[in-house]
Design an enzyme around this catalytic site. Structure first.
Site, PDB file in Angstrom:
ATOM      1  N   ALA A  32       0.822  -1.233  -0.079  1.00 34.67           N
ATOM      2  CA  ALA A  32      -0.150   0.057   0.186  1.00 34.67           C
ATOM      3  C   ALA A  32       0.916   1.257  -0.076  1.00 34.67           C
ATOM      4  O   ALA A  32       1.759   1.114   0.522  1.00 34.67           O
ATOM      5  CB  ALA A  32      -0.893  -0.077   1.164  1.00 34.67           C
ATOM      6  N   GLY A  33       0.392   2.426  -0.633  1.00 32.55           N
ATOM      7  CA  GLY A  33       1.046   3.655  -0.446  1.00 32.55           C
ATOM      8  C   GLY A  33       1.513   4.095  -1.839  1.00 32.55           C
ATOM      9  O   GLY A  33       1.436   5.070  -2.363  1.00 32.55           O
ATOM     10  N   ASP A  35      -0.192   3.145  -5.078  1.00 36.22           N
ATOM     11  CA  ASP A  35      -1.530   3.431  -5.916  1.00 36.22           C
ATOM     12  C   ASP A  35      -2.499   3.725  -4.815  1.00 36.22           C
ATOM     13  O   ASP A  35      -3.507   2.872  -4.365  1.00 36.22           O
ATOM     14  CB  ASP A  35      -1.899   2.170  -6.786  1.00 36.22           C
ATOM     15  CG  ASP A  35      -3.117   2.834  -7.550  1.00 36.22           C
ATOM     16  OD1 ASP A  35      -3.336   3.638  -7.643  1.00 36.22           O
ATOM     17  OD2 ASP A  35      -3.851   1.795  -8.065  1.00 36.22           O
ATOM     18  N   GLY A  84       0.965  11.235   5.427  1.00 34.69           N
ATOM     19  CA  GLY A  84      -0.252  11.505   6.167  1.00 34.69           C
ATOM     20  C   GLY A  84      -1.417  11.026   5.670  1.00 34.69           C
ATOM     21  O   GLY A  84      -2.541  11.919   5.663  1.00 34.69           O
ATOM     22  N   ASN A 115      -6.460  -1.083   1.659  1.00 31.66           N
ATOM     23  CA  ASN A 115      -6.127  -0.898   2.933  1.00 31.66           C
ATOM     24  C   ASN A 115      -6.806   0.369   3.532  1.00 31.66           C
ATOM     25  O   ASN A 115      -6.688   1.385   2.807  1.00 31.66           O
ATOM     26  CB  ASN A 115      -4.469  -0.486   2.821  1.00 31.66           C
ATOM     27  CG  ASN A 115      -3.459  -0.107   4.056  1.00 31.66           C
ATOM     28  OD1 ASN A 115      -4.064   0.702   4.858  1.00 31.66           O
ATOM     29  ND2 ASN A 115      -2.347  -0.876   4.153  1.00 31.66           N
ATOM     30  N   SER A 150      -0.355   1.543  11.891  1.00 27.93           N
ATOM     31  CA  SER A 150       0.779   1.624  12.037  1.00 27.93           C
ATOM     32  C   SER A 150       1.731   2.843  11.350  1.00 27.93           C
ATOM     33  O   SER A 150       2.774   2.948  11.529  1.00 27.93           O
ATOM     34  CB  SER A 150       1.450   0.297  11.606  1.00 27.93           C
ATOM     35  OG  SER A 150       1.431  -0.065  10.392  1.00 27.93           O
ATOM     36  N   PRO A 152       3.177   6.203  10.811  1.00 27.77           N
ATOM     37  CA  PRO A 152       3.785   7.336  11.886  1.00 27.77           C
ATOM     38  C   PRO A 152       3.433   8.628  11.527  1.00 27.77           C
ATOM     39  O   PRO A 152       3.773   9.554  12.342  1.00 27.77           O
ATOM     40  CB  PRO A 152       5.484   6.944  11.709  1.00 27.77           C
ATOM     41  CG  PRO A 152       5.583   6.861  10.497  1.00 27.77           C
ATOM     42  CD  PRO A 152       4.298   5.767   9.809  1.00 27.77           C
ATOM     43  N   ASN A 153       2.660   8.773  10.511  1.00 24.30           N
ATOM     44  CA  ASN A 153       2.536  10.340  10.057  1.00 24.30           C
ATOM     45  C   ASN A 153       0.877  10.816  10.483  1.00 24.30           C
ATOM     46  O   ASN A 153       0.640  11.739   9.841  1.00 24.30           O
ATOM     47  CB  ASN A 153       2.914  10.155   8.384  1.00 24.30           C
ATOM     48  CG  ASN A 153       4.264   9.999   8.017  1.00 24.30           C
ATOM     49  OD1 ASN A 153       5.268  10.330   8.760  1.00 24.30           O
ATOM     50  ND2 ASN A 153       4.254   9.129   7.165  1.00 24.30           N
ATOM     51  N   LYS A 195      -1.978  -4.281   9.807  1.00 22.12           N
ATOM     52  CA  LYS A 195      -0.516  -3.907   9.614  1.00 22.12           C
ATOM     53  C   LYS A 195      -0.001  -3.247  10.725  1.00 22.12           C
ATOM     54  O   LYS A 195      -0.602  -2.073  11.304  1.00 22.12           O
ATOM     55  CB  LYS A 195      -0.495  -3.083   8.219  1.00 22.12           C
ATOM     56  CG  LYS A 195       0.852  -2.776   7.682  1.00 22.12           C
ATOM     57  CD  LYS A 195       0.710  -1.987   6.557  1.00 22.12           C
ATOM     58  CE  LYS A 195       2.110  -1.988   5.789  1.00 22.12           C
ATOM     59  NZ  LYS A 195       2.256  -1.245   4.442  1.00 22.12           N
ATOM     60  N   TYR A 296       7.993  -2.141  -2.294  1.00 22.32           N
ATOM     61  CA  TYR A 296       7.533  -0.715  -2.902  1.00 22.32           C
ATOM     62  C   TYR A 296       8.702   0.488  -2.918  1.00 22.32           C
ATOM     63  O   TYR A 296       9.245   0.590  -3.889  1.00 22.32           O
ATOM     64  CB  TYR A 296       6.520  -0.130  -1.838  1.00 22.32           C
ATOM     65  CG  TYR A 296       5.972   1.317  -2.044  1.00 22.32           C
ATOM     66  CD1 TYR A 296       6.340   2.127  -3.158  1.00 22.32           C
ATOM     67  CD2 TYR A 296       5.345   2.050  -1.196  1.00 22.32           C
ATOM     68  CE1 TYR A 296       6.000   3.070  -3.233  1.00 22.32           C
ATOM     69  CE2 TYR A 296       4.783   3.118  -1.022  1.00 22.32           C
ATOM     70  CZ  TYR A 296       4.998   3.894  -2.489  1.00 22.32           C
ATOM     71  OH  TYR A 296       4.771   5.213  -2.539  1.00 22.32           O
TER      72      TYR A 296
END
Length: 302
Positions: A32-33, A35, A84, A115, A150, A152-153, A195, A296
Site C-alpha cells: 500500500a502507498g 496506488d 499523512g 488498506n 501503524s 507514523p504520520n 498492519k 515498494y
C-alpha cells in the site's frame, strides 16, 4: 495507452501459495502507498505482481501533510515520507473500483487488497467507526482488507496498537467485514489483516500477537515504516521527520517478521515488507516466517 511495462511470463508454480482462503498465483505483491487511490491497478498487475494493495484510504478525502513530504536517501537506498494518508476518500475510490470490478474477467486470479485508515481529525476513541465506514465502503471490491494502525504520520494512530485499543478495533472491524461478506452476491472469504509498525518493543510485539490470535485476524502485515534512524545513514535527508523505508529498514523488518512468527506460533500468516530489493531479500523474509512479501520503496533503487 499500453505504454507501461508488461510481464508476459507465466508465473512459476513455486511462487504460488494459498493464504487466508485465497489462491495466490504469485506471492510477490505491491505494498500500500503506491496506488493510494486505485488509479493504476491494471498497469501494476501488468508488471507481474501477484497481488496489489491500494490505499491507505480514509472515509473522507484528505490532502495529507504539507509538501515537501517525501525525501530520497540515495546513498542509503532509503526513503523518508511524512505523507499523512493523503487520498481521495472512499466515495471517489469506490467509483474507480466499481469500474475495475466490472471490467474484471471471470476466473481472474488477480488479487486486490484494500488498506484502510482513519481521517486525521478523528480521535482515538472514535477511530473504530472510521475504519468500519471504510471497510463497508471498500470491502465489496477487495479480496482482502488491511487495517492500518501503524503509519507514523497520523497523530495518535500507533496508539491503536495498544492491547485494549487494538482488541476493540479489530472486533468492530471484523463485524464490519462480516456485514460486507453477508451482503455479497458472490461469496468470497474477504480476510481481515492488520498492519503493524517495526518500532514495537519485544513486549509490545508479544501483546500484538496475543491480540491478533484472540481476535482471530486472518493475517498480519509486518511491517510499516520506522521512525528510528540507524547511525550508519549517510544522506543529509536523514534529519527529516517521517517514516523511513527501503534498505535501512530491511534488517529490522526481517527481525519483526521473525518475532511475530514466533509469538503467533506460526498460526497467523504473515506478509513480510521492508527493504526487499532482490530475490535474496524476499527469501530472507520467507525464511524468517513470511508466507508472502510486498515491495515498494526499493523499486526506486533496484
Amino acid at each position: 495507452l499500453g505504454l507501461g511495462p508488461k510481464d508476459h511470463s507465466v508465473p512459476s508454480p513455486i511462487l504460488s501459495t494459498k493464504l487466508f482462503g485465497l489462491n495466490f498465483d504469485n506471492c510477490i505483491g505491491l505494498a500500500a502507498g503506491y496506488d493510494k487511490n486505485a488509479e493504476a491497478i491494471d498497469g501494476l498487475f501488468d508488471m507481474g505482481f501477484g497481488f496489489i494493495e491500494i490505499g491507505t484510504v480514509t472515509p473522507e478525502p484528505q490532502s495529507g501533510n504539507e509538501k515537501p513530504r517525501i525525501f530520497r536517501l540515495v546513498e542509503d537506498k532509503g526513503i523518508i515520507n511524512r505523507c499523512g494518508f493523503n487520498n481521495h476518500g472512499t466515495k471517489e475510490v469506490v467509483e474507480r473500483l466499481k469500474k475495475w470490478s466490472d471490467d474484471k474477467k471471470v476466473n481472474d486470479n488477480r488479487l486486490l487488497g484494500v488498506n484502510v485508515g482513519k481521517n486525521k481529525w478523528v480521535s482515538e476513541s472514535d477511530a473504530a467507526d472510521d475504519y468500519c465506514k471504510a471497510i463497508k465502503a471498500l470491502g465489496p471490491f477487495g479480496d482482502y482488507i488491511v487495517v492500518n494502525i501503524s503509519s507514523p504520520n497520523t497523530p495518535g494512530l500507533r496508539l491503536l496498537q495498544k492491547r485494549e485499543a487494538m482488541s476493540s478495533l479489530l472486533k468492530k472491524a471484523k463485524e464490519a467485514r462480516d456485514v460486507v461478506r453477508s451482503s455479497l452476491k458472490v461469496p468470497k472469504p474477504l480476510p481481515l489483516l492488520v498492519k503493524i509498525a517495526p518500532d514495537l518493543s519485544t513486549e509490545e510485539r508479544k501483546e500484538v500477537a496475543i491480540v491478533a490470535m484472540e481476535s482471530e485476524v486472518d493475517g498480519i502485515i509486518v511491517c510499516n515504516t520506522t521512525i528510528e534512524r540507524p547511525k550508519k545513514l549517510k544522506s543529509v535527508n536523514k534529519i527529516e521527520s517521517g517514516g523511513l523505508s527501503g534498505a535501512p529498514l530491511k534488517q529490522a523488518a526481517t527481525q519483526a517478521v521473525f518475532d511475530m512468527y514466533a509469538f503467533t506460533k506460526g498460526k497467523i500468516p504473515i506478509v513480510g515488507v521492508g527493504g526487499i530489493g532482490t530475490g535474496q531479500d524476499a527469501y530472507e523474509k520467507i525464511r524468517a516466517g513470511a508466507s508472502a512479501v510486498q515491495i515498494y520503496s526499493m523499486l526506486v533503487y533496484n
